[in-house]
Design a protein around this motif. Structure first.
Motif, short mmCIF file in Angstrom:
data_model
loop_
_atom_site.label_atom_id
_atom_site.label_comp_id
_atom_site.label_asym_id
_atom_site.label_seq_id
_atom_site.Cartn_x
_atom_site.Cartn_y
_atom_site.Cartn_z
N SER A 1 0.84 -1.28 -0.07
CA SER A 1 0.08 0.00 -0.12
C SER A 1 0.94 1.16 0.12
CB SER A 1 -0.92 0.04 1.23
OG SER A 1 -0.23 -0.19 2.33
N THR A 2 2.28 1.01 0.29
CA THR A 2 3.10 2.31 0.16
C THR A 2 3.16 2.53 -1.33
OG1 THR A 2 4.90 0.69 0.26
CG2 THR A 2 4.30 1.39 2.23
N VAL A 3 3.14 1.57 -2.17
CA VAL A 3 3.56 2.10 -3.55
C VAL A 3 2.71 2.87 -4.39
CG1 VAL A 3 3.93 1.02 -5.91
CG2 VAL A 3 4.76 -0.38 -4.00
N PRO A 4 1.43 2.87 -4.27
CA PRO A 4 0.63 3.99 -4.68
C PRO A 4 0.75 5.46 -4.13
CG PRO A 4 -0.79 2.49 -3.71
CD PRO A 4 0.45 1.77 -3.73
N LEU A 5 1.15 5.31 -3.00
CA LEU A 5 1.26 6.64 -2.21
C LEU A 5 2.53 6.98 -2.55
CD1 LEU A 5 -0.30 5.44 1.24
CD2 LEU A 5 -1.54 6.81 -0.58
N THR A 6 3.61 6.44 -2.72
CA THR A 6 4.93 6.80 -2.66
C THR A 6 5.24 7.44 -4.45
OG1 THR A 6 5.98 5.31 -1.25
CG2 THR A 6 7.52 6.30 -2.81
N SER A 7 4.60 6.43 -5.29
CA SER A 7 4.73 6.86 -6.59
C SER A 7 3.74 8.21 -7.00
CB SER A 7 4.36 5.71 -7.55
OG SER A 7 3.16 5.13 -7.07
N GLY A 8 2.75 8.15 -6.13
CA GLY A 8 1.69 9.33 -6.40
C GLY A 8 2.26 10.55 -5.69
N LEU A 9 3.39 10.64 -4.80
CA LEU A 9 3.83 11.67 -4.37
C LEU A 9 4.78 11.98 -5.37
CD1 LEU A 9 4.45 11.11 -0.65
CD2 LEU A 9 3.31 13.09 -1.66
N VAL A 10 5.66 11.20 -6.18
CA VAL A 10 6.68 11.58 -7.01
C VAL A 10 5.97 12.28 -8.29
CG1 VAL A 10 8.05 10.54 -8.79
CG2 VAL A 10 8.29 9.55 -6.42
N ALA A 11 4.59 11.67 -8.62
CA ALA A 11 3.90 12.25 -9.58
C ALA A 11 3.51 13.86 -9.43
CB ALA A 11 3.03 11.60 -9.95
N VAL A 12 3.08 14.12 -8.01
CA VAL A 12 2.66 15.31 -7.51
C VAL A 12 3.71 16.38 -7.58
CG1 VAL A 12 2.02 16.51 -5.34
CG2 VAL A 12 0.78 14.36 -6.03
N MET A 13 5.03 15.72 -7.01
CA MET A 13 5.96 16.81 -7.08
C MET A 13 6.91 17.20 -8.57
SD MET A 13 7.90 15.68 -3.49
CE MET A 13 7.96 14.04 -3.84
N PHE A 14 6.90 16.31 -9.40
CA PHE A 14 7.62 16.27 -10.53
C PHE A 14 6.82 16.24 -11.94
CE2 PHE A 14 10.23 14.83 -7.02
CZ PHE A 14 11.30 15.89 -6.83
N GLY A 15 5.51 15.47 -11.69
CA GLY A 15 4.76 15.31 -12.94
C GLY A 15 5.10 13.83 -13.53
N PRO A 16 4.40 13.74 -14.69
CA PRO A 16 4.55 12.54 -15.14
C PRO A 16 5.59 12.16 -16.40
CG PRO A 16 2.74 13.62 -16.32
CD PRO A 16 3.23 14.55 -15.35
N ARG A 17 6.38 13.16 -16.65
CA ARG A 17 7.43 13.09 -17.79
C ARG A 17 8.51 12.14 -17.71
NH1 ARG A 17 9.91 11.75 -21.10
NH2 ARG A 17 10.84 12.78 -23.19
N TYR A 18 8.97 12.36 -16.36
CA TYR A 18 10.25 11.66 -16.04
C TYR A 18 9.82 10.59 -14.77
CZ TYR A 18 12.88 14.24 -19.64
OH TYR A 18 12.91 15.15 -20.52
#
Length: 399
Positions: A317-334
Motif C-alpha cells: 500500500s506504500t507503492v501508490p502513495l510513494t509513486s503518487g507523491l513523485v507524480a505530484v512533485m515532479f509530474g509524469p514526464r520523467y
C-alpha cells in the motif's frame, strides 16, 4: 465518440498493465518456498540462497533507473519484453546451479536484471500516462493491487508444483510462465511525448536531487524493501523452525497477497483524497506494531494467518502513495526514471533484509534480531515521511 475511444484505450492499457503485474510480481513471491529444498539438495546453509536473493533484489533496484530511462526514450514494450525473457531464463536455469556462484548468476544476476526491465514501476509509469492526472493515484493503486493478486494466485500454485514435480521441475515450469508476459507488453507500448519547453532528463534529475522531500521518500522506501524482502524469503523457513505446518507457509504468502489487494487499492483511493505522507506514516507505524505483536505471540497456524492478513493490508500500500507523491512533485514526464531511483532505495533495503536474515540466522540460529530491527526501521519510516512537502515543484525552464 473520440472520448469513448480514448476511454477504451485507457481501459485496455490498465487491464494489460494489471495482468503484467500479476505475472511479474506473482511469479517471484514464492521463491522462499525453494530456500530449504534447493539448499538441502546442494548441502548449503541458508546464507547462500539468501545472498542470491539479496543480489537479485539489489540488481533489480540498480537496473530500474536505467530500464526506466530506456523506456522513457525507446518505449515501454521493448524494455518489458526483454525483461520478461531474461527473468524467465534465469528462473529456468536455477536447477542447474550446483555451486553458489551459479545460483548467484541465475537467481541473482539474470532474474535481478530481468525484473528491473519487467518492473511494476515501469508499468505504473505507463498507466500514469494513460489516465488523467486526477485518476493517477487510483490507477497506481489498481496496478499495485494486481501484483498482490498475483501473489495470492501464484504462491499456492508454486507450492503445488513443488509438491507434484519437485523443486527443479517446478522452477522450469515457473520460468516458462514468464513468457506469458510478452504479449501483454505490446499493449503497454509507447513513451512520454516531448513537449516544447519541457525539461530535459538531466534537469529533472538535478531538480529532484536538490529537493529534500524526494530524499525523505528515498529513505522511507528503503524500509519498505527491507520488510517485504525479509518476510517473503524468510517467513517460510521461520515457520518451519517454530513448528508451524509446512502448508501454512504457502497460504500465509497467499494471504498477504489477498489482503494487499484491499490495502493497495484502498491506499490508491485514499491517496486521491487525503494526505499521502500521513497515510505513509500510518502504514509504517502499523507495520512496526504488527511485527511486534507477531514476535511476542506464541506461534500457531492462527497467529501466522492473522499476521499475514494484517501485513497484507500494509504490504505494498506504500507503492501508490510513494509513486503518487513523485507524480505530484515532479509530474509524469520523467516519473519512470524518478520513481525508479526511489525504487532503487527499496531494493537496497531488500538486499539487507534478505541477506541479514540468512547471515544472522546462520550465526545465531534465530531470526529474532532481524524481526526487532524491522520494528525499529518501521518507526524510523513513520517519522521520516512527516516533513515531506506534498506539493508540486516548480518546473525548471528548459535551456
Amino acid at each position: 465518440m473520440q472520448g469513448a475511444q480514448a476511454g477504451r484505450v485507457m481501459m485496455i492499457v490498465i487491464v494489460a498493465g494489471c495482468l503484467f503485474n500479476i505475472l511479474s510480481f506473482g511469479l517471484r513471491t514464492g521463491f522462499g518456498l525453494f530456500l530449504d529444498p534447493l539448499s538441502d539438495a546442494n548441502g548449503w546453509g541458508r546464507e547462500v540462497f539468501s545472498l542470491a536473493s539479496a543480489v537479485q533484489n539489489l540488481l533489480w533496484g540498480l537496473g530500474v533507473p536505467f530500464a526506466a530511462a530506456a523506456a522513457d526514450r525507446w518505449g515501454t514494450a521493448r524494455v518489458l519484453g526483454f525483461g520478461a525473457s531474461l527473468y524467465g531464463a534465469g528462473i529456468a536455469l536455477m536447477p542447474l546451479a550446483t555451486e553458489p556462484w551459479m545460483l548467484h548468476a541465475t537467481m541473482g544476476v539474470m532474474v535481478g536484471f530481468g525484473l528491473s526491465c519487467a518492473s511494476f514501476s515501469i508499468v505504473l509509469a505507463a498507466l500514469g500516462r494513460a489516465v488523467p492526472a486526477e485518476k493517477r493515484t487510483w490507477a497506481f493503486g489498481l496496478g499495485t493491487a494486481a501484483g498482490s493478486m498475483g501473489q495470492f494466485l501464484i504462491a499456492p500454485i508454486e507450492q503445488l508444483l513443488l509438491g507434484l514435480f519437485g523443486w527443479s521441475s517446478a522452477l522450469i515450469i515457473i520460468g516458462a510462465m514468464c513468457l506469458l508476459m510478452l504479449p501483454l507488453a505490446w499493449f503497454l507500448r509507447g513513451r512520454p511525448e516531448n513537449v516544447a519547453g519541457q525539461q530535459s532528463m538531466g534537469q529533472a534529475l538535478r531538480e529532484a536531487g536538490s529537493h529534500g522531500s524526494y530524499w525523505y521518500l528515498v529513505a522511507g522506501f528503503f524500509v519498505c524493501g527491507f520488510h517485504v524482502a525479509f518476510i517473503l524469503t524468510h517467513l517460510p523457513p521461520y515457520l518451519k523452525d517454530v513448528g508451524v505446518p509446512a502448508s501454512i507457509a504457502g497460504w500465509s504468502l497467499a494471504l498477504v497477497g489477498l489482503f494487499n489487494i484491499v490495502g493497495s487499492y484502498t491506499a490508491g483511493v485514499l491517496g486521491g483524497r487525503l494526505s499521502k505522507k500521513w497515510l505513509l506514516s500510518l502504514i509504517y507505524l502499523g507495520r512496526a506494531i504488527v511485527i511486534t505483536i507477531f514476535v511476542l505471540t506464541p506461534p500457531s497456524s492462527a497467529s501466522v494467518l492473522i499476521f499475514a492478513a494484517a501485513m497484507g493490508l500494509l504490504w505494498l500500500s506504500t507503492v501508490p502513495l510513494t509513486s503518487g507523491l513523485v507524480a505530484v512533485m515532479f509530474g509524469p514526464r520523467y516519473m519512470a526514471t524518478l520513481f525508479g531511483i526511489v525504487f532503487l532505495s527499496h531494493q537496497v533495503g531488500a538486499f539487507f533484509g534478505v541477506w541479514l536474515g540468512g547471515r544472522i540466522y546462520d550465526a545465531t540460529g534465530s531470526y529474532d534480531m532481524v524481526w526487532w530491527l524491522g520494528v525499529a526501521l518501521g518507526l524510523f519510516a513513520a517519522l521520516i515521511h512527516l516533513p515531506i512537502a506534498e506539493r508540486s515543484v516548480r518546473l525548471a525552464p528548459a535551456r
